[in-house]
Design a protein around this motif. Structure first.
Motif, short mmCIF file in Angstrom:
data_model
loop_
_atom_site.label_atom_id
_atom_site.label_comp_id
_atom_site.label_asym_id
_atom_site.label_seq_id
_atom_site.Cartn_x
_atom_site.Cartn_y
_atom_site.Cartn_z
N LEU A 38 0.69 -1.24 -0.05
CA LEU A 38 0.13 -0.04 0.04
C LEU A 38 0.87 1.29 -0.08
CD1 LEU A 38 -2.94 -0.95 2.49
CD2 LEU A 38 -2.92 -0.78 -0.02
N LEU A 39 1.99 0.95 0.70
CA LEU A 39 2.96 2.23 0.79
C LEU A 39 3.40 2.55 -0.58
CD1 LEU A 39 4.50 4.49 2.62
CD2 LEU A 39 6.01 2.89 2.91
N SER A 40 3.85 1.61 -1.35
CA SER A 40 4.36 1.75 -2.61
C SER A 40 3.27 2.57 -3.60
CB SER A 40 4.70 0.50 -3.15
OG SER A 40 3.64 -0.14 -3.67
N ARG A 41 2.12 2.59 -3.43
CA ARG A 41 1.18 3.39 -4.19
C ARG A 41 0.93 4.81 -3.63
NH1 ARG A 41 -3.31 -1.13 -5.95
NH2 ARG A 41 -1.66 -2.87 -6.81
N THR A 42 1.52 5.22 -2.75
CA THR A 42 1.21 6.35 -2.26
C THR A 42 2.27 7.49 -2.69
OG1 THR A 42 2.51 6.26 -0.14
CG2 THR A 42 -0.08 5.48 0.04
N VAL A 43 2.24 8.86 -2.21
CA VAL A 43 2.93 9.90 -2.45
C VAL A 43 4.23 9.59 -1.82
CG1 VAL A 43 3.21 12.50 -2.37
CG2 VAL A 43 1.20 11.33 -2.87
N ALA A 44 4.36 9.00 -0.51
CA ALA A 44 5.48 8.78 0.05
C ALA A 44 6.60 7.83 -0.69
CB ALA A 44 5.29 8.33 1.24
N ALA A 45 6.02 6.96 -1.54
CA ALA A 45 6.95 5.94 -2.28
C ALA A 45 8.26 6.54 -2.78
CB ALA A 45 6.12 5.34 -3.31
#
Length: 64
Positions: A38-45
């Motif tokens: 899920l983190l890989s699909r956010t702005v934080a990636a």
């Protein structure tokens, strides 16, 4: 890409080891994996990737 594969392999081995010594339960490992996807699909990636690239660059320049 090579650093990402290496990081995934190292983290996978760490999770396997923690599961093996029964410090980490299967549910915990699945939650960590789901969080990573899920983190890989956010702005934080890109920030996480830049951090990992910086750490790998620093470790690559260390001479023993």
């Amino acid at each position: 890409m090579l650093v990402s594969v290496s990081a995934v392999l190292l983290l996978g081995l760490l999770i396997w080891f923690l599961l093996r010594i029964r410090y980490l339960r299967w549910a915990d490992a699945l939650i960590c994996g789901a969080f990573g996807f899920l983190l890989s699909r956010t702005v934080a990636a890109p920030l996480v990737q830049a951090f990992l690239d910086g750490v790998s660059g620093f470790l690559g320049q260390l001479r023993f």
